[in-house]
Design a protein around this motif. Structure first.
Motif, PDB file in Angstrom:
ATOM      1  N   SER A   1       3.879   4.291  -0.553  1.00  0.00           N
ATOM      2  CA  SER A   1       4.758   5.035  -2.306  1.00  0.00           C
ATOM      3  C   SER A   1       5.188   4.195  -2.792  1.00  0.00           C
ATOM      4  CB  SER A   1       4.255   6.877  -1.729  1.00  0.00           C
ATOM      5  OG  SER A   1       2.585   7.397  -1.182  1.00  0.00           O
ATOM      6  N   VAL A   2       5.784   4.789  -4.227  1.00  0.00           N
ATOM      7  CA  VAL A   2       7.098   4.608  -4.915  1.00  0.00           C
ATOM      8  C   VAL A   2       8.548   4.645  -4.283  1.00  0.00           C
ATOM      9  CG1 VAL A   2       5.749   4.204  -7.104  1.00  0.00           C
ATOM     10  CG2 VAL A   2       7.350   6.151  -5.854  1.00  0.00           C
ATOM     11  N   PHE A   3       8.107   5.515  -3.170  1.00  0.00           N
ATOM     12  CA  PHE A   3       9.797   5.719  -2.859  1.00  0.00           C
ATOM     13  C   PHE A   3       9.853   5.105  -1.412  1.00  0.00           C
ATOM     14  CE2 PHE A   3       6.451   8.967  -1.704  1.00  0.00           C
ATOM     15  CZ  PHE A   3       6.902   9.996  -3.166  1.00  0.00           C
TER      16      PHE A   3
ATOM     17  N   ARG B   1      -3.910  -0.826  -3.237  1.00  0.00           N
ATOM     18  CA  ARG B   1      -4.293   0.247  -2.288  1.00  0.00           C
ATOM     19  C   ARG B   1      -5.450   0.135  -1.042  1.00  0.00           C
ATOM     20  NH1 ARG B   1      -4.501   0.559  -8.464  1.00  0.00           N
ATOM     21  NH2 ARG B   1      -3.133   2.025  -8.579  1.00  0.00           N
ATOM     22  N   LEU B   2      -5.099   1.203  -0.920  1.00  0.00           N
ATOM     23  CA  LEU B   2      -5.834   0.979   1.410  1.00  0.00           C
ATOM     24  C   LEU B   2      -7.021   0.882   0.840  1.00  0.00           C
ATOM     25  CD1 LEU B   2      -5.178   0.776   4.151  1.00  0.00           C
ATOM     26  CD2 LEU B   2      -4.495   2.748   4.044  1.00  0.00           C
TER      27      LEU B   2
ATOM     28  N   THR C   1       0.329  -1.801  -0.271  1.00  0.00           N
ATOM     29  CA  THR C   1       0.313   0.322   0.056  1.00  0.00           C
ATOM     30  C   THR C   1       1.012   1.560   0.161  1.00  0.00           C
ATOM     31  OG1 THR C   1      -0.021   0.313   2.074  1.00  0.00           O
ATOM     32  CG2 THR C   1      -1.598  -1.137   1.554  1.00  0.00           C
TER      33      THR C   1
ATOM     34  N   LYS D   1     -13.071   4.712  -8.383  1.00  0.00           N
ATOM     35  CA  LYS D   1     -12.179   5.562  -9.759  1.00  0.00           C
ATOM     36  C   LYS D   1     -10.954   4.099 -10.112  1.00  0.00           C
ATOM     37  CE  LYS D   1     -11.042   9.999  -9.758  1.00  0.00           C
ATOM     38  NZ  LYS D   1     -10.912  10.637  -9.259  1.00  0.00           N
ATOM     39  N   PHE D   2     -10.404   3.507  -9.295  1.00  0.00           N
ATOM     40  CA  PHE D   2      -9.906   2.219  -9.144  1.00  0.00           C
ATOM     41  C   PHE D   2     -10.453   0.866  -9.984  1.00  0.00           C
ATOM     42  CE2 PHE D   2      -7.094   5.177  -7.674  1.00  0.00           C
ATOM     43  CZ  PHE D   2      -5.920   5.208  -9.005  1.00  0.00           C
TER      44      PHE D   2
ATOM     45  N   TYR E   1      14.685  -3.357 -12.831  1.00  0.00           N
ATOM     46  CA  TYR E   1      13.728  -3.664 -12.446  1.00  0.00           C
ATOM     47  C   TYR E   1      13.276  -5.234 -12.405  1.00  0.00           C
ATOM     48  CZ  TYR E   1      13.710   1.183 -13.758  1.00  0.00           C
ATOM     49  OH  TYR E   1      14.277   2.439 -14.084  1.00  0.00           O
ATOM     50  N   LEU E   2      13.729  -6.433 -13.008  1.00  0.00           N
ATOM     51  CA  LEU E   2      13.382  -7.725 -12.989  1.00  0.00           C
ATOM     52  C   LEU E   2      13.839  -8.162 -11.529  1.00  0.00           C
ATOM     53  CD1 LEU E   2      14.173  -8.737 -16.568  1.00  0.00           C
ATOM     54  CD2 LEU E   2      11.863  -7.774 -15.484  1.00  0.00           C
TER      55      LEU E   2
ATOM     56  N   ALA F   1      -2.391  -4.539 -10.225  1.00  0.00           N
ATOM     57  CA  ALA F   1      -1.520  -4.295 -10.997  1.00  0.00           C
ATOM     58  C   ALA F   1      -0.190  -3.744 -10.169  1.00  0.00           C
ATOM     59  CB  ALA F   1      -1.862  -3.842 -12.246  1.00  0.00           C
ATOM     60  N   ASP F   2      -0.149  -2.322 -10.389  1.00  0.00           N
ATOM     61  CA  ASP F   2       1.005  -1.644 -10.066  1.00  0.00           C
ATOM     62  C   ASP F   2       1.507  -1.231  -8.248  1.00  0.00           C
ATOM     63  OD1 ASP F   2      -1.591   0.140 -10.412  1.00  0.00           O
ATOM     64  OD2 ASP F   2      -0.291   1.539 -10.668  1.00  0.00           O
ATOM     65  N   LYS F   3      -0.007  -1.657  -7.532  1.00  0.00           N
ATOM     66  CA  LYS F   3       0.001  -0.721  -6.216  1.00  0.00           C
ATOM     67  C   LYS F   3      -1.176  -1.713  -5.119  1.00  0.00           C
ATOM     68  CE  LYS F   3      -0.035   2.483  -2.755  1.00  0.00           C
ATOM     69  NZ  LYS F   3      -0.363   3.849  -2.534  1.00  0.00           N
TER      70      LYS F   3
END
Lengths: 286, 662
Positions: free
Chosen positions: B210-212, B248-249, B208, B348-349, B477-478, B244-246
């Protein structure tokens, strides 16, 4: 757009996604288009497409290239980072779902950086102007300090319900991108210029241009707070000077593109009325 | 102290509150962040922030109860003085945020409204719609901007912290960082460095976070000699939206406002959820935990949801595992007022309106209870000594850690709406201690330049080596994807030693592999490729702490669950036999605590972590079994109560001098 059930969607889904990206290697360099192709998977958004592009680092013609640079953070449309122009429309790339984009155009997804901010690289832009505007309207509550002084003033439910939507502004810049009165300010660093001098020169340039809907709305938010109201005069001075409310052409694009549906035009109307009152006061208080 | 400066790394709730407090105390601050601070991960926090309040107080609540709930919820794994201090500050923290203009939801009379969160029976949680973290962050961001405009704070946004700089005596005197636009590497001399860089969810690939939130900043401190504590305690949030990317909470506040978790009683029931009659729905949390219901602590809710899908085969979707989180019995107006933000995210998602259809949710990695080990100085009442430079200090003098990246407040499991509190509290509380630290030390600006040049040289060499490593052939990335898969499989909800052993050896091999990454971008302008690769390489030491801690902790506690080492449930139906079983259960519980009621503390040994178990300061609350009124566990609770009473009587009649030394 044709209404269709999930099964019809399934049939139209291609196995590949074609992406056209407007790239730029650095500030002041010429932009160029590049095509990429990635495998389709269910439930993708533009972020996951860009992640795949970064991982394969090859154009659709098979040429090795550097990964496309872009900015992102929360991936749930609450941080504002990943704003870009997708199929001609400014929005966050995290909430741009591939299946929805395909409903409009199954052939291709087109990605461009925002056009009203200087490009740093590819889809990464410099939005420091936006944060500088928040300083100009003193968007804060000037509390005495951070020691324990008990609770803040009582706030009615009505006031909270009016202010909360304004306070959801995530400084993404969509309202500025869509605004016909908001023009790009891009300066190059002079040879030998220090960071401080360059920043000063940029800020002076920002201040001669339109401040934008987001900052006007923040000024209204803080002018309606019982304590932050004490800076109302200073905020109105900014709002009524060069690049202030009079620069607004009332195109109303801002409110149409705001992803948080903030009533920006209501804020602008409030600011307009307050500006008139402020101007009169200034004449008679002289 | 004109020449003194403090460097704060990270601009979430913790970093911003520390910056703001230091500025108030007259200390100039350099604030360094990977992202514009207004976009920090705190922005994602949804549900709220806890404190005792006027209303709960009159229902019997107190700061002490908040402290007790936090310790019990964390399964007694925290040193108690910092947690006590935090609970006693909580009402003051909310008052301050109120003064800063946070748009908390209001009662009709204009007071701050409250809701109930997990692990407590009181309505302690103040909230601003369902975007409380965002609203708190913005208020702090505004205050810091105010100090920035006044010249006391200088922001360095889009800068990556590469590591602390230590002088010859081992004191932290600044940091090295890299501009993510120009790629310039430089030093930031500072008289204290505060790391407030959040969690490490990206080690799990999707979470859940963020990317950083890569944990790389904490890892860089760890590799420089700071200890890392309780890494194995990773919170898996019970309710998230798979993506797929995240992941979400979906906030706990959905349950706090009356949301109910259920599945159809019949496996593979394909009827639309709203057409399934009440009697054919299995509200499994409410049935198993009648006292807390849907608001049992997160680790328990997560295991129950996992178990319902994996072992009982009751997932509501045949293609992927999930259960219903149902809000459809609540009025639209109320939902919009209190939960608008999160319902919009779902809509939205997922493209489905959760006001009309029950949501489909499943657990996801969410929060790191563990983090950099930090010190504290306790006072005679069992709270903290204000202004002590030891509070929040890592094992490197002058290097402080606050917020999610420290290990101090949440033990084996964090209660909902306590993280925003721990972040703001630790940020505010640290200020005076840092001032005292600075007073007693030589200014870092007066140190020889060579100390800083050396540190910059090391990082420049690392950077150059990565850019020139064209023959390595590995794709960062892999490798990241594979690391995420391994960690998610072996070290989340249910853990087995054979899987952990296997994961540990794979991850150490992959750490080698990650050193051979070749970059697709070898340029020196906004090179996200190299920034990511460095972060990836630095994920491994923390991943190893997580796996090693999980492997060595042969017990179940909070978020760390090992079926092979769990306490058995009572099986007898005969009351006498059942009582006897409960006695044995309590004996085993005591025995286990003697072994494992300890923090796991790792030190970096150059190529792997060395783990030691450290005693826990339980001076205020003796540990007790954590049952939350589970159906069938009443006898254990009763036996435990009898024992505790007997112990108290014994203690009361014992000779005076023995009491103190016990």
């Amino acid at each position: 757009m044709i209404a269709s059930g999930p099964e019809a969607d399934q049939k139209r889904r291609p196995s590949k996604i074609n992406v056209r990206v407007l790239r730029q290697d650095g500030p002041g360099l010429p932009p160029y288009w590049e095509r990429h192709q990635v495998d389709y998977e269910p439930d993708m958004n533009v972020i996951s497409v860009l992640q795949k592009i970064a991982a394969q680092a090859k154009t659709s013609e098979g040429k090795s290239v550097t990964p496309v640079a872009w900015d992102c953070g929360c991936l749930e449309e609450v941080c504002g980072s990943c704003t870009m122009v997708i199929n001609g429309r400014v929005r966050q790339s995290c909430s741009a779902l591939v299946d929805r984009l395909f409903e409009d155009n199954p052939e291709e997804i087109e990605l461009q950086p925002m056009t009203k901010f200087p490009v740093v690289r590819d889809l990464v832009i410099d939005r420091s102007r936006l944060f500088h505007s928040l300083k100009r309207v003193q968007a804060w509550v000037p509390v005495d300090g951070y020691y324990d002084m008990g609770a803040g003033p009582r706030i009615s439910r009505e006031a909270q319900e009016q202010n909360y939507p304004l306070s959801q502004c995530m400084s993404c810049g969509c309202c500025l991108e869509a605004c016909p009165q908001f023009n790009k300010v891009e300066l190059q660093r002079n040879p030998g210029e220090s960071d401080e001098d360059f920043t000063k020169r940029k800020e002076a340039a920002y201040e001669s241009e339109f401040i934008g809907a987001h900052a006007i709305s923040q000024a209204m938010l803080f002018n309606s707070h019982p304590v932050a109201k004490s800076l109302e005069k200073e905020r109105m001075e900014t709002i009524t000077s060069t690049g202030g409310i009079q620069a607004c052409g009332n195109a109303q694009n801002c409110v149409a593109v705001c992803p948080k549906e903030i009533p920006l035009t209501t804020s602008i109307a409030r600011a307009g009325r307050a500006a008139t009152v402020y101007a009169f006061k200034k004449i008679f208080d002289r | 102290m004109a020449s003194n400066r403090v460097l704060v790394v990270g601009g979430g709730l913790a970093g911003l509150s520390a910056t703001m407090k230091l500025a108030e105390l007259g200390i100039p601050v350099d604030l360094l962040s990977l992202t514009p601070v207004k976009r920090s991960h705190s922005v994602c926090a949804q549900g709220g922030i806890n404190s005792v309040n006027d209303q709960t107080r009159q229902q019997g609540d107190s700061e002490w109860n908040h402290f007790d709930d936090t310790i019990y919820g964390g399964d007694f794994l925290q040193n108690q003085p910092p947690v006590k201090e935090m609970a006693y500050w909580a009402p003051k923290v909310i008052d301050l945020m109120d003064r800063l203009g946070v748009t908390f939801n209001r009662t009709p009379e204009g007071f701050i409204d409250r809701r109930r969160f997990g692990g407590t029976l009181y309505k302690r949680t103040a909230f601003a719609g369902a975007t409380t973290g965002q609203q708190l962050l913005y208020a702090l961001d505004e205050q810091v901007r105010r100090h920035e405009a006044a010249g006391l704070v200088k922001k360095y946004e889009f800068w990556d912290f590469l590591g602390p700089i230590l002088d010859d005596g081992g004191r932290c005197v600044g940091a090295v960082a890299q501009d993510m636009v120009s790629m310039q590497i430089r030093s930031f001399p500072a008289d204290a460095v505060v790391v407030a860089t959040g969690g490490c969810g990206l080690i799990y690939g999707r979470s859940t976070m963020s990317v950083f939130c890569t944990g790389s900043a904490a890892s860089r401190c760890f590799q420089a000699g700071a200890k890392y504590g309780n890494g194995e305690f990773i919170q898996v949030h019970p309710t998230a939206i798979p993506g797929a990317d995240k992941l979400r909470l979906m906030s706990e506040s959905a349950r706090g406002e009356g949301g109910r978790v259920w599945v159809p009683r019949k496996p593979n029931d394909t009827r639309p959820p709203k057409s399934i009659p009440e009697s054919e729905r299995y509200y499994f949390l409410e049935e198993r935990f009648p006292k807390y219901g849907n608001l049992v602590p997160r680790d328990i809710a997560t295991r129950e949801i996992f178990n319902i899908c994996v072992n009982e085969g009751l997932s509501v979707d045949p293609n992927r595992m999930c259960v219903y989180l149902d809000l459809t019995h609540i009025s639209r107006a109320e939902l919009d007022r209190k939960l608008g933000g999160i319902l919009e995210i779902y809509e939205k998602f997922q493209g489905v309106d959760p006001r009309e259809e029950p949501m489909k949710i499943f657990p996801a990695v969410h929060y790191s209870m563990g983090g950099l080990w930090v010190d504290y100085e306790a006072n005679s009442e069992g709270g903290l000594v204000p202004g002590s430079p030891r509070n929040q200090c890592t094992s490197i003098p002058g290097l402080y850690a606050i917020g999610e990246c420290d290990y101090q407040y949440h033990g084996a499991n964090r209660l909902g709406a306590n993280s925003l509190l721990s972040c703001i509290f630790s940020g505010l509380f640290i200020g005076p201690g840092i001032v005292n630290w600075i007073k007693s030390n030589k200014a870092s600006a007066d140190l020889p330049k060579s100390v800083f040049e050396r540190a910059v040289g090391v990082e420049e060499a690392r950077h150059k080596k990565l850019l020139s490593n064209t023959s390595g052939g590995e794709n960062p990335y892999l490798i990241h994807q594979e690391l995420g898969d391994i960690m998610t499989r072996s070290a989340t909800v249910v853990r087995y030693n054979d899987q952990l052993t296997d994961a540990y050896s794979k991850v150490t091999q992959m750490a080698e592999q990650a050193r051979r990454c070749s970059l697709a971008d070898t340029g020196n302008w906004t090179n996200q490729n190299v920034i990511f690769t460095k972060a990836l390489q630095d994920m491994f030491p923390v991943a190893e702490c997580i796996l090693k801690g999980a492997l060595m902790r042969d017990e179940s506690r909070g978020a760390h669950y090992k079926p092979d080492f769990s306490m058995p449930s009572l099986t007898s139906t005969d009351p006498t036999a059942r009582h006897r079983e409960a006695e044995q259960w309590c004996d085993a519980f005591d025995e286990n605590n003697r072994k494992f009621l300890k923090s796991s503390v790792c030190t970096w040994k150059g190529n792997e972590p060395d783990l030691k178990f450290e005693d826990i300061d339980t001076r205020l609350l003796p540990p007790r079994p954590r049952l939350y009124g589970l159906v069938g566990a009443e006898v254990i609770e009763q036996v435990w109560k009898e024992r505790a009473e007997a112990k108290a009587r014994e203690k009361a009649s014992a000779p005076k001098e023995l009491v103190g030394s016990a």
